[in-house]
Design an enzyme around this catalytic site. Structure first.
Site, PDB file in Angstrom:
ATOM      1  N   HIS A 274       0.716  -1.196  -0.092  1.00 10.91           N
ATOM      2  CA  HIS A 274      -0.038   0.203   0.129  1.00 10.91           C
ATOM      3  C   HIS A 274       0.939   1.164   0.118  1.00 10.91           C
ATOM      4  CE1 HIS A 274      -3.593   2.318   1.377  1.00 10.91           C
ATOM      5  NE2 HIS A 274      -2.702   3.005   1.679  1.00 10.91           N
ATOM      6  N   GLU A 275       1.815   1.182   1.004  1.00  4.94           N
ATOM      7  CA  GLU A 275       2.785   2.333   0.923  1.00  4.94           C
ATOM      8  C   GLU A 275       3.607   2.601  -0.475  1.00  4.94           C
ATOM      9  OE1 GLU A 275       1.779   4.374   3.447  1.00  4.94           O
ATOM     10  OE2 GLU A 275       0.651   2.858   4.198  1.00  4.94           O
TER      11      GLU A 275
ATOM     12  N   HIS B 269       1.737   4.520  -2.902  1.00  2.00           N
ATOM     13  CA  HIS B 269       1.892   5.772  -2.847  1.00  2.00           C
ATOM     14  C   HIS B 269       3.168   6.536  -3.471  1.00  2.00           C
ATOM     15  CE1 HIS B 269      -1.607   6.743  -0.391  1.00  2.00           C
ATOM     16  NE2 HIS B 269      -1.360   5.864   0.600  1.00  2.00           N
TER      17      HIS B 269
END
Ligand SMILES: [Zn+2]
Ligand SMILES: [Zn+2]
Length: 157
Positions: free
Chosen positions: A67-68, A71
């Site tokens: 998820h990170e 980004h």
């Protein structure tokens, strides 16, 4: 697991799942309890909650890492890197990242508390699991009078 191992892990996930290198810093944050991880737009660093790792272990933490990294890579590529952006949603689904940064439970489950005591003078709040006879106890801060409320009937603060 320490920061160096986390760094190596994220670098490896980045290459394996995104085909791009992670060239910034990763570290554990021991005070981060509200979210599983964070991406910093200015430094491009990634922080992973130590509680996330301790509570959920490798598999779930890897989803947070993905998820990170969504980004991270989209931001560096100047694509839509925010949660609502189609680029973000598509990439997240492709790599199998967790849908939310926020995947941690409350450190203390709120259901455990049944009563809230509020000091009539200084408004300090105390949470209690059992009913307390407020005639016998005073506020720990100012010795003021306490009032007891069942938690079901109070608005979440
Ligand atoms: Zn996020
Ligand atoms: Zn008080």
């Amino acid at each position: 697991m320490d920061d160096a191992e986390l760094q190596a892990w994220i670098e490896q996930v980045s290459l394996a799942s995104f085909g791009r290198p992670f060239v910034h810093r990763a570290r554990f944050n021991r005070r981060l309890t509200s979210t599983g991880g964070r991406y910093f737009m200015k430094s491009h660093d990634i922080e992973i909650s130590w509680l996330q790792w301790e509570t959920y272990g490798r598999e779930e933490t890897e989803k947070i890492i993905k998820h990170e990294l969504c980004h991270y890579h989209l931001h560096l590529l100047k694509r839509g890197y925010k949660h609502r952006d189609p680029d973000f949603k598509t990439l997240l689904a492709r790599v199998g990242g967790s849908r939310y940064c926020q995947s941690l439970p409350q450190a203390r489950p709120k259901q455990a508390y049944k009563y809230k005591l509020v000091c009539a003078d200084c408004r300090t709040e105390y949470l209690r699991k059992r009913k307390v006879d407020v005639r016998k106890y005073a506020c720990g801060k100012c010795r003021g009078k306490l009032k007891s409320y069942p938690l079901d009937f109070t608005k979440p603060s």
